[in-house]
Structure formats: C-alpha cells, structure tokens
Design a protein around this motif. Structure first.
Motif, PDB file in Angstrom:
ATOM      1  N   LEU A   1       0.827  -1.208   0.000  1.00  0.00           N
ATOM      2  CA  LEU A   1       0.000   0.000   0.000  1.00  0.00           C
ATOM      3  C   LEU A   1       0.855   1.249   0.000  1.00  0.00           C
ATOM      4  N   GLN A   2       1.901   1.277   0.833  1.00  0.00           N
ATOM      5  CA  GLN A   2       2.734   2.467   0.937  1.00  0.00           C
ATOM      6  C   GLN A   2       3.546   2.717  -0.331  1.00  0.00           C
ATOM      7  N   ARG A   3       4.038   1.661  -0.958  1.00  0.00           N
ATOM      8  CA  ARG A   3       4.884   1.845  -2.150  1.00  0.00           C
ATOM      9  C   ARG A   3       4.059   2.072  -3.415  1.00  0.00           C
ATOM     10  N   GLU A   4       2.985   1.310  -3.584  1.00  0.00           N
ATOM     11  CA  GLU A   4       2.253   1.326  -4.856  1.00  0.00           C
ATOM     12  C   GLU A   4       0.967   2.143  -4.829  1.00  0.00           C
ATOM     13  N   GLY A   5       0.481   2.467  -3.639  1.00  0.00           N
ATOM     14  CA  GLY A   5      -0.724   3.277  -3.544  1.00  0.00           C
ATOM     15  C   GLY A   5      -2.012   2.464  -3.505  1.00  0.00           C
ATOM     16  N   PRO A   6      -3.142   3.141  -3.218  1.00  0.00           N
ATOM     17  CA  PRO A   6      -4.413   2.449  -3.004  1.00  0.00           C
ATOM     18  C   PRO A   6      -4.956   1.695  -4.216  1.00  0.00           C
ATOM     19  N   ASP A   7      -4.752   2.230  -5.423  1.00  0.00           N
ATOM     20  CA  ASP A   7      -5.355   1.593  -6.595  1.00  0.00           C
ATOM     21  C   ASP A   7      -4.761   0.213  -6.854  1.00  0.00           C
ATOM     22  N   VAL A   8      -3.431   0.106  -6.816  1.00  0.00           N
ATOM     23  CA  VAL A   8      -2.779  -1.189  -7.013  1.00  0.00           C
ATOM     24  C   VAL A   8      -3.145  -2.118  -5.866  1.00  0.00           C
TER      25      VAL A   8
ATOM     26  N   GLU B   1      -5.836  -2.152  -4.038  1.00  0.00           N
ATOM     27  CA  GLU B   1      -7.220  -2.587  -4.152  1.00  0.00           C
ATOM     28  C   GLU B   1      -7.375  -3.663  -5.224  1.00  0.00           C
ATOM     29  N   ARG B   2      -6.669  -3.513  -6.334  1.00  0.00           N
ATOM     30  CA  ARG B   2      -6.727  -4.519  -7.394  1.00  0.00           C
ATOM     31  C   ARG B   2      -6.191  -5.863  -6.897  1.00  0.00           C
ATOM     32  N   TRP B   3      -5.099  -5.812  -6.150  1.00  0.00           N
ATOM     33  CA  TRP B   3      -4.502  -7.043  -5.618  1.00  0.00           C
ATOM     34  C   TRP B   3      -5.421  -7.698  -4.599  1.00  0.00           C
ATOM     35  N   ALA B   4      -5.955  -6.914  -3.665  1.00  0.00           N
ATOM     36  CA  ALA B   4      -6.801  -7.458  -2.613  1.00  0.00           C
ATOM     37  C   ALA B   4      -8.093  -8.050  -3.153  1.00  0.00           C
TER      38      ALA B   4
ATOM     39  N   LEU C   1      -9.235  -1.259   3.469  1.00  0.00           N
ATOM     40  CA  LEU C   1      -9.560  -2.404   4.298  1.00  0.00           C
ATOM     41  C   LEU C   1      -8.463  -3.453   4.210  1.00  0.00           C
ATOM     42  N   ASP C   2      -8.171  -4.096   5.333  1.00  0.00           N
ATOM     43  CA  ASP C   2      -7.170  -5.158   5.407  1.00  0.00           C
ATOM     44  C   ASP C   2      -7.364  -6.139   4.253  1.00  0.00           C
ATOM     45  N   ALA C   3      -6.334  -6.290   3.418  1.00  0.00           N
ATOM     46  CA  ALA C   3      -6.452  -7.074   2.189  1.00  0.00           C
ATOM     47  C   ALA C   3      -6.753  -8.537   2.454  1.00  0.00           C
ATOM     48  N   SER C   4      -6.025  -9.158   3.372  1.00  0.00           N
ATOM     49  CA  SER C   4      -6.245 -10.585   3.611  1.00  0.00           C
ATOM     50  C   SER C   4      -7.604 -10.838   4.249  1.00  0.00           C
ATOM     51  N   ASP C   5      -8.106  -9.876   5.047  1.00  0.00           N
ATOM     52  CA  ASP C   5      -9.446 -10.020   5.608  1.00  0.00           C
ATOM     53  C   ASP C   5     -10.504 -10.041   4.512  1.00  0.00           C
ATOM     54  N   ALA C   6     -10.223  -9.343   3.411  1.00  0.00           N
ATOM     55  CA  ALA C   6     -11.187  -9.251   2.318  1.00  0.00           C
ATOM     56  C   ALA C   6     -11.098 -10.419   1.346  1.00  0.00           C
TER      57      ALA C   6
ATOM     58  N   ALA D   1     -15.169 -16.521  -6.257  1.00  0.00           N
ATOM     59  CA  ALA D   1     -15.108 -16.216  -4.822  1.00  0.00           C
ATOM     60  C   ALA D   1     -14.748 -14.766  -4.526  1.00  0.00           C
ATOM     61  N   PHE D   2     -14.225 -14.033  -5.513  1.00  0.00           N
ATOM     62  CA  PHE D   2     -13.888 -12.628  -5.285  1.00  0.00           C
ATOM     63  C   PHE D   2     -15.118 -11.766  -5.564  1.00  0.00           C
ATOM     64  N   VAL D   3     -15.695 -11.191  -4.527  1.00  0.00           N
ATOM     65  CA  VAL D   3     -16.892 -10.371  -4.696  1.00  0.00           C
ATOM     66  C   VAL D   3     -16.737  -8.984  -4.069  1.00  0.00           C
ATOM     67  N   LEU D   4     -15.594  -8.726  -3.441  1.00  0.00           N
ATOM     68  CA  LEU D   4     -15.361  -7.430  -2.804  1.00  0.00           C
ATOM     69  C   LEU D   4     -14.357  -6.635  -3.625  1.00  0.00           C
ATOM     70  N   ASP D   5     -14.700  -5.393  -3.970  1.00  0.00           N
ATOM     71  CA  ASP D   5     -13.743  -4.595  -4.732  1.00  0.00           C
ATOM     72  C   ASP D   5     -13.614  -3.155  -4.248  1.00  0.00           C
ATOM     73  N   ASP D   6     -14.584  -2.601  -3.581  1.00  0.00           N
ATOM     74  CA  ASP D   6     -14.494  -1.218  -3.092  1.00  0.00           C
ATOM     75  C   ASP D   6     -13.860  -1.218  -1.702  1.00  0.00           C
ATOM     76  N   LEU D   7     -12.543  -1.398  -1.673  1.00  0.00           N
ATOM     77  CA  LEU D   7     -11.855  -1.628  -0.400  1.00  0.00           C
ATOM     78  C   LEU D   7     -11.103  -0.409   0.113  1.00  0.00           C
ATOM     79  N   CYS D   8     -11.063   0.675  -0.645  1.00  0.00           N
ATOM     80  CA  CYS D   8     -10.403   1.910  -0.206  1.00  0.00           C
ATOM     81  C   CYS D   8     -11.396   3.058  -0.302  1.00  0.00           C
ATOM     82  N   ASP D   9     -11.311   3.989   0.629  1.00  0.00           N
ATOM     83  CA  ASP D   9     -12.253   5.100   0.647  1.00  0.00           C
ATOM     84  C   ASP D   9     -11.639   6.258   1.428  1.00  0.00           C
ATOM     85  N   VAL D  10     -12.318   7.386   1.373  1.00  0.00           N
ATOM     86  CA  VAL D  10     -11.941   8.541   2.201  1.00  0.00           C
ATOM     87  C   VAL D  10     -12.477   8.303   3.596  1.00  0.00           C
ATOM     88  N   PRO D  11     -11.694   8.563   4.634  1.00  0.00           N
ATOM     89  CA  PRO D  11     -12.186   8.338   6.005  1.00  0.00           C
ATOM     90  C   PRO D  11     -13.448   9.140   6.289  1.00  0.00           C
TER      91      PRO D  11
END
Length: 431
Positions: A190-197, A199-202, A364-369, A414-424
């Motif tokens: 997350l820190q190196r590649e940013g939220p978009d990458v 989120e795609r991975w998670a 959101l925690d990637a492995s949790d998702a 099995a992958f059904v979650l994709d909106d995993l980053c947002d503004v607080p």
C-alpha cells in the motif's frame, strides 16, 4: 371444627397470586426474547462490550447474551451446520462474511439498517437470490474499527538508523498464525504502490507473481535481513504474549520497533507512540498518508425485529459512548464514524484517531477481504518465507503457489469485494 376451613381462602388466594406471578413472568419472558451475540472478544477485552450490552438491554427491555470465543470461525461454522446460529455474529473478515452472504446464512440489511454499512468496512456486494435475480446490497455493519500496520516505538527511536533498528516480531496466533506478517506485506504494498494497485490485488484482479507484489515481499525481506535468526524464531513466538501474564513485544527489552495494529496500545505506557510505517522503513515514498484499517462487523444470521434493532443499537452514538465509558483509557474503541475513546483517552489513542481521520485514503485489510482459503494460504506462505527471507527461489515458489490459489478462487467466483479503499468518514465529515 370450621376454623381450619377459614384457612383455605387465604391459602387459595396466595396460590392464585403465585400462579398469576408465574403467568406474568412468562409474559415478560415472551416480551423479552433472548438475543444471542457471538463475537471475538474474551476475558477482560470482552468486559466493556458486555457492560454496554447489559445497559442497552436495560434501556430497551431486551435480554442480550454475549458469547465470546477465540475460535470464532470454527464456532460459527459448527452452529450453522447444526442449524443453531446466533442471532448476530461479529466478525472481522469481510471475505468470510461475503461467503456467508452467498450461502444465504448472513442476511441482507433492511433499508432502515443499511445506512449503517459504512465503507470501506462494509462494501456492498451482489448476491443472486433464489430466482437468479441480482441486486447490490449491504450485509453487515462495522461496530468497531482499528488502524492497522503502523509502527510503535519509544522516544528517539524514529531517529535511529536502520542498522540500529531491532524489530519486534511474533507470528504465532493459533490457527491464524502468520497474520502479523500478512499485515507487513499489505502495508508495504500500500505504501509503495498506492491504493489503486493495493485494491486490485486485494480484490483478486492483480497476480501474486506481479513484480509490484513481489517487491513488497522483498521490502519486508530487507527489513528482516538485519536479524534473520529473529525472523525464524518469530514463527513460534506469540504475537503479543510474553508469558507469565506479561504482554507487548516492546516490553521484552530486546527490540525497539513494533509493526502492529492500534489494539496493541493497551499493553504500553504513555511513552510508546504510533507513527506511519514510512517513517521507519527506508525507501518508501514519503507523504502517502494512506493507511490500512480493519473492523469488527455485525451481521444477522437469525433475522428478527430484535436482531435488526440490536444492529442499529450497536452502531448508535449512545452505544459507542457507553462502550467507551466502560473501557479502560488505553483500550477505548474506535468507531467508523471517525470518533473514538472518551474523556481521559491516552496520547496514543488520540494520535491513532488523528491519523485515521486525517488520512487521504483508508484501505480495508487485504487478507481479511480475500476468500478464506486464500487468506489461509497467505498466512502459511508468510511462515515459510520467514525460514529464509533472503532466498529468491523460495519467494518465487511461494508467489506462484499463491497465484495458483488466486486463479482457483477466481474460477469459483469467490472474489466479490472490490471497493476496499475510501476517504475516512471523519475526514469527509470535517470538510
């Protein structure tokens, strides 16, 4: 001879009154159904939540019963198999929750409750109904949240050089051993590649053997390279317990930095403070201001008016205030509305809340998702990696195995979650 018969009427009256009391008690019991809540907290950690439930039950005329377990998934699966699920379960794995929704076990939130499904903790998902129709719905609502993957240290440690750093590491956590390492990988990506990458991975859209994912593992390997033996020993070292009733890896006095979620503050005094990971790990972009978060989410497994009312109550300001009041200063919970703690909150708690609300994005925690099988494979891969974090061949093999599991889960839908980053929420509400 007639006197004894005069006793019959008082005795009969008392008997009738007793019977009426029993009937009355039965009516009260019927009006106050027991609502069972299954959750992850036990012992002293559960006490503030239980006290809050008791107060809520008193105010609402409900009978709430809390059942806490460290084997939450196993307990819930067993209850579902015997068709005796709890009314409400509080889980921290959205990927697992999504599977329960697809199986028809977790119920969609009704319109008057759906507004409590705050993103990114509760992204909407599409689940076909029995007629094959699909509609995007919310299935759970966050009741408590945490900032994850920050670094904890004492004064002056931030200025210490990398060669002087001594990282606290503990991976053992029963059936979920390895999760502190997955937090490391997730945060570094997350820190190196940013939220978009991230989120795609998670969400399963980016391959595990992609160079960007591999770089996150290599970044962690570089951190571990200063003490490879510590990495190996951490495989069996508990993530927070020191034994003998002592907790907190920083309290071992043989390490100076700990990469861990906000919950760990309960083990430390006021001299231990949190800071962004990029302040401690060399080579990461500065000023990203993005953070990984986790949450404890409430889902209904046995629908009733009382169960839905409870979800509304658990996510209300009154319940949050009561929960915070019942908790110790260093253990006051944070909430998805951007609030947390209470009067007397510790400096560490206030700093966590500042970072949560001031972040540009939270993810959101990637492995949790992830689907639960991939999540488990990720945790096991971390433990294997720690055996020799500098072996490129081992790393390539692990990433290929995880990629094979990703493709398997992708094929199964099995992958059904994709909106995993947002503004607080706290940031957006502040302007």
């Amino acid at each position: 001879m007639r006197a004894p018969f005069r006793l019959v009427r008082p005795v009969l009256a008392l008997a009738l009154l007793a019977g009426a009391a029993v009937v009355s008690a039965g009516c009260v019991a019927e009006e106050r159904p027991t609502v069972v809540v299954l959750g992850p907290w036990t012992g002293s950690e559960a006490k503030p939540f239980e006290e809050m439930l008791v107060e809520m039950g008193r105010q609402k005329g409900r009978n709430y019963v809390y059942e806490g377990t460290r084997s939450l998934r196993e307990t819930l699966v067993a209850q579902l198999r015997t068709e005796s699920p709890p009314d409400v379960a509080i889980l921290n794995g959205p990927g697992e929750l999504a599977q329960y929704a697809r199986d028809g076990d977790a119920q969609p939130l009704p319109p008057d409750v759906a507004g409590r499904a705050i993103e990114p903790w509760a992204p909407r998902i599409t689940v076909p109904d029995k007629h094959g129709n699909t509609e995007e719905k919310a299935y759970w609502a966050p009741v408590r949240v945490d900032l994850k993957s920050v670094v904890w240290s004492r004064p002056g440690e931030k200025e210490a050089g990398a060669e002087d750093a001594r990282w606290c590491l503990g991976m053992a956590s029963g059936a979920t051993s390895g999760w502190p390492g997955t937090d490391w990988i997730e945060d570094l990506l997350l820190q190196r590649e940013g939220p978009d990458v991230y989120e795609r991975w998670a969400s399963g859209a980016l391959k595990w053997n992609d160079d960007r994912v591999k770089r996150a593992w290599q970044d962690w390997g570089a951190v571990l390279a200063t003490d490879v033996e510590n990495a190996r020993v951490s495989i069996t070292r508990p993530f927070e317990s020191l034994g003998g009733g002592k907790f907190g890896l920083l309290n071992r006095d043989d390490c100076t930095r700990e990469h861990q979620g906000a919950f760990v503050r309960r083990h430390y005094g006021p001299d231990v403070m949190p800071a962004p990971t990029s302040d401690f790990v060399q080579g990461l972009p500065a000023g990203q201001n993005v953070f990984e978060v986790s949450g404890d989410m409430a889902a209904v497994f046995k629908p009733s008016d009382a169960a839905w009312e409870l979800v509304l109550e658990l996510t209300s300001r009154d319940a949050q205030a009561e929960w915070g009041k019942a908790a110790k200063a260093g253990e006051q919970p944070f909430f998805p509305t951007g609030t947390g703690g209470a009067k007397g909150a510790t400096p560490a708690s206030r700093e966590v809340l500042r970072m949560l609300n001031g972040a540009e994005r939270i993810c959101l925690d990637a492995s949790d998702a992830m689907p639960s099988t991939l999540r488990g494979a990720f945790q096991r891969a971390v433990l294997e990696f720690l055996e020799n974090p500098r072996d490129e061949a081992v790393l390539d093999g692990l990433l290929n195995q995880l990629e094979a599991e990703r493709r398997l889960q992708e094929g199964a839908g099995a992958f059904v979650l994709d909106d995993l980053c947002d503004v607080p929420p706290g940031r957006s509400s502040a302007g």
